[in-house]
Design a protein around this motif. Sequence first.
Motif, PDB file in Angstrom:
ATOM      1  N   UNK A 197       1.044  -1.006  -0.171  1.00  0.00           N
ATOM      2  CA  UNK A 197       0.059   0.108  -0.083  1.00  0.00           C
ATOM      3  C   UNK A 197       0.791   1.362  -0.078  1.00  0.00           C
ATOM      4  N   UNK A 198       0.521   1.991  -0.797  1.00  0.00           N
ATOM      5  CA  UNK A 198       1.064   3.618  -0.848  1.00  0.00           C
ATOM      6  C   UNK A 198       0.664   4.122   0.254  1.00  0.00           C
ATOM      7  N   UNK A 199       1.407   4.353   1.420  1.00  0.00           N
ATOM      8  CA  UNK A 199       0.935   5.252   2.831  1.00  0.00           C
ATOM      9  C   UNK A 199       1.293   6.456   2.581  1.00  0.00           C
ATOM     10  N   UNK A 200       2.093   6.894   1.915  1.00  0.00           N
ATOM     11  CA  UNK A 200       2.379   8.225   1.908  1.00  0.00           C
ATOM     12  C   UNK A 200       3.074   8.741   0.792  1.00  0.00           C
ATOM     13  N   UNK A 201       2.999  10.334   0.266  1.00  0.00           N
ATOM     14  CA  UNK A 201       3.314  10.719  -0.989  1.00  0.00           C
ATOM     15  C   UNK A 201       3.457  12.310  -0.819  1.00  0.00           C
ATOM     16  N   UNK A 202       4.572  12.607  -1.643  1.00  0.00           N
ATOM     17  CA  UNK A 202       4.607  14.029  -2.070  1.00  0.00           C
ATOM     18  C   UNK A 202       4.692  14.192  -3.306  1.00  0.00           C
ATOM     19  N   UNK A 203       3.854  14.734  -4.085  1.00  0.00           N
ATOM     20  CA  UNK A 203       3.811  14.812  -5.567  1.00  0.00           C
ATOM     21  C   UNK A 203       3.292  16.287  -6.061  1.00  0.00           C
ATOM     22  N   UNK A 204       4.027  16.593  -7.185  1.00  0.00           N
ATOM     23  CA  UNK A 204       3.759  18.073  -7.676  1.00  0.00           C
ATOM     24  C   UNK A 204       2.325  18.033  -8.186  1.00  0.00           C
ATOM     25  N   UNK A 205       1.636  19.094  -8.540  1.00  0.00           N
ATOM     26  CA  UNK A 205       0.002  19.274  -8.846  1.00  0.00           C
ATOM     27  C   UNK A 205       0.003  18.797 -10.267  1.00  0.00           C
ATOM     28  N   UNK A 206       1.150  18.779 -11.081  1.00  0.00           N
ATOM     29  CA  UNK A 206       0.892  18.324 -12.393  1.00  0.00           C
ATOM     30  C   UNK A 206       0.535  16.997 -12.743  1.00  0.00           C
ATOM     31  N   UNK A 207       0.793  15.910 -11.651  1.00  0.00           N
ATOM     32  CA  UNK A 207       0.523  14.776 -11.839  1.00  0.00           C
ATOM     33  C   UNK A 207      -0.047  13.892 -10.953  1.00  0.00           C
ATOM     34  N   UNK A 208      -0.799  12.842 -11.312  1.00  0.00           N
ATOM     35  CA  UNK A 208      -1.970  12.200 -10.438  1.00  0.00           C
ATOM     36  C   UNK A 208      -1.131  11.537  -9.251  1.00  0.00           C
ATOM     37  N   UNK A 209      -2.061  11.342  -8.292  1.00  0.00           N
ATOM     38  CA  UNK A 209      -1.586  10.838  -7.057  1.00  0.00           C
ATOM     39  C   UNK A 209      -1.749   9.378  -6.783  1.00  0.00           C
ATOM     40  N   UNK A 210      -0.783   8.881  -6.488  1.00  0.00           N
ATOM     41  CA  UNK A 210      -0.868   7.445  -6.017  1.00  0.00           C
ATOM     42  C   UNK A 210      -1.183   6.942  -4.310  1.00  0.00           C
ATOM     43  N   UNK A 211      -1.417   7.818  -3.661  1.00  0.00           N
ATOM     44  CA  UNK A 211      -1.739   7.884  -2.341  1.00  0.00           C
ATOM     45  C   UNK A 211      -2.837   6.773  -2.142  1.00  0.00           C
ATOM     46  N   UNK A 212      -2.807   5.764  -1.028  1.00  0.00           N
ATOM     47  CA  UNK A 212      -3.746   4.882  -0.629  1.00  0.00           C
ATOM     48  C   UNK A 212      -4.073   3.723  -1.790  1.00  0.00           C
ATOM     49  N   UNK A 213      -3.210   3.730  -2.748  1.00  0.00           N
ATOM     50  CA  UNK A 213      -3.086   2.722  -3.612  1.00  0.00           C
ATOM     51  C   UNK A 213      -2.782   1.481  -3.534  1.00  0.00           C
ATOM     52  N   UNK A 214      -3.564   0.118  -3.544  1.00  0.00           N
ATOM     53  CA  UNK A 214      -2.980  -1.091  -3.173  1.00  0.00           C
ATOM     54  C   UNK A 214      -2.667  -1.965  -4.166  1.00  0.00           C
ATOM     55  N   UNK A 215      -1.455  -2.355  -4.157  1.00  0.00           N
ATOM     56  CA  UNK A 215      -0.732  -3.284  -5.273  1.00  0.00           C
ATOM     57  C   UNK A 215      -1.025  -4.604  -4.709  1.00  0.00           C
ATOM     58  N   UNK A 216      -1.749  -5.396  -5.375  1.00  0.00           N
ATOM     59  CA  UNK A 216      -2.242  -6.807  -5.018  1.00  0.00           C
ATOM     60  C   UNK A 216      -1.769  -7.777  -5.814  1.00  0.00           C
ATOM     61  N   UNK A 217      -1.315  -7.414  -6.964  1.00  0.00           N
ATOM     62  CA  UNK A 217      -0.892  -8.442  -7.994  1.00  0.00           C
ATOM     63  C   UNK A 217       0.218  -9.111  -7.559  1.00  0.00           C
ATOM     64  N   UNK A 218       0.129 -10.354  -7.725  1.00  0.00           N
ATOM     65  CA  UNK A 218       1.169 -11.229  -7.082  1.00  0.00           C
ATOM     66  C   UNK A 218       2.574 -10.763  -7.552  1.00  0.00           C
ATOM     67  N   UNK A 219       2.637 -10.479  -9.098  1.00  0.00           N
ATOM     68  CA  UNK A 219       3.814 -10.329  -9.570  1.00  0.00           C
ATOM     69  C   UNK A 219       4.428  -9.342  -9.290  1.00  0.00           C
TER      70      UNK A 219
END
Length: 676
Positions: free
Chosen positions: A310-332
């Motif tokens: 899980x992406x638990x923290x993020x700092x991103x410039x306003x021009x790009x989408x946020x990954x925060x709270x994304x869950x990566x569940x794929x086994x790969x």
Amino acid sequence: MNKQDSHILLLTESLNTYNLIACCLQKIELLKINYQLTWLSDCSQWDSYYSDRKYQTYIVDYRFFLILKEKNYCNSLPIITLCQSYETGINSVRAGATDYWHLQKLDEYNIERSLRLTSSSYQQSLSLKNKQNKAFYQDFFDDCVDGLFSIDRLSNGTLVYGIVNSVYAKITGMPKEEITGKQITEILPPLEERKYQDCFFSQKNISYENTVKTKNELQTWLIMLVPIRNQQGEIFQIRGSARNITKDKQGITQQIRQTRYRNLLRSIALKIRQSLNISKIITTTVTELQTMFYADRVVILQFLVDGSAKIIEESVTPNFPSMLEQIISDEYYNEILSHQYEEGSFYAWEDIETVAIDADYYKFLQKYQVRANLIIPIVRRSVIRDRHNVYPNSIARIWGLLCVQQCSKPRKWTRDEIELLQQLVEQLNTALSQAELLESEVKQRQELARSNAELEQFAYVASHDLQAPLQTISNYAQLLEHRYREKLDEKADKYINYMVSAVGRMKNQIDDLLEYSRVDRQQNTFRETNFCFIVKQAIANLQSEIELNQAEIIYSDNLPKLIVDHSQFVTLFQNLISNSLKYRCSIPPAIKIDVTQQDDVWQFCIQDNGIGIEKQHQKRIFQIFQRLHTQEEYPGTGIGLAICQKIVQRHGGDIWVESELDRGTTFYFTIPNQNN
């Protein structure tokens, strides 16, 4: 035909010798040479005449020759020595003289022959030396690691190249034969040409740095220009050098960059370590790193218990989408992210377009516009320990990943950036460990406080609720004892006596338990109290027991005034004095109460001459309901010292005992010095 002048410097104290040589020189008839003789009678003026360098021959007394030899003048001059014997003359030649004259054999023939030979030998030597010097300087010029060149100024003001060495030719990218004679405007850009003109007109040395591209790489050269004057004092030429300072500049740049990174690392580490809150530590890390690396996005990914990430923290410039709270569940993803970095390695992608990665993962990165990605594992270590030991080995587990991403364009990650990020992760690990430890300790303290509060509440409720039925049992037991004593058989009287005694002991235990539970429940009871009054009240409460035991109690009149719970310390002194009376030996009890002021505490002591306590039991006596003797030996509930400990701890102090069997006991307790 004009005769050639030949200057001779004569160094002798003898006027006769000067006259003899001057006379001989006048008699010599030479077509092309006119000898000019200069006479010095001592060495005091030698340096000024020597520096003139116009003399072709030096004639010197042997004594003066030895002086000149010590000053190293003889190796480079055509010197003829004046000697009194052949042996002295031969020695002078061996010592560096070109020839010698025997003063007793001087005539114009010998002088003429000697001067011819000396002049010829000197000119040959000088010519050879000039050739050697010229070859040396030519080799030095060609083999020098710096670029060397000369610039001539023509009568019309045009600047043209004179000579250049091979290093300078490589800088320009042209053969040196083609450079000679070319105008500098044909080779140098206009801005550089002005510096050469400035050197001519300002008549001052000029230095500057120039960056040129050679062999597909940028190199920085330090150019130094020196104006050269002719005999009339006019500037007719510039001589210059070009030194490659690329590595020096790179080293300075590297040092500046490393210093900057070290300062940034210290700054970020300090900010991270200032907090013991895990959430704040993680937020500070990503925010500071984005600023420090000029990155488009910095994220921290944490692996969860179920294997997902899980992406638990993020700092991103306003021009790009946020990954925060994304869950990566794929086994790969989990396989790649969890196992690839377990050994503490790193992974740096300069451009995902040139990296062979899984198609699904590529789509995921494209979705968030990631072009370059630098990933450092956050590996946590758990110390192996048991109840008694801490082992040096530890268990490593990957906690998560720290990712620095560039979205606007590809990026080449430098070794300094990677090492800096790795060091920062170490600081992050330390901060997280400290925060987790504090969080665990806080939870333990909260749980312990909750457990103690529940236990005290239970003890209070249980003790309070037990009083009513116990009182009923006590009343009926006493009624039975009063009405039926000696009316039943002997066994019945014994059983009734056991019951009454047990009920009395139980009532005492419940009363003491209630008192123990009330220690921390009392509020707004602290006030300034004179400990002399406390001790006097405790003694008054035990007066009958003190008289019964014929005890002597001594205490100081200088006991302090402190802000305490008055009634609780009366109980404390009453319990400790009562113990001294109870556990007495055969002689009357002697009890001494004293106090000493230390750095930040008042230390009280209550000393007696009783039966003492064995060392192995000295910690047990402060535990609730712990007794060292039977009821038949010494009656009591075993809770008095536990109450004393709780009172002292409530006031921020400590209590302990020092004792030896049959040698008395001393109880100590401390109260913080409230003036500090």
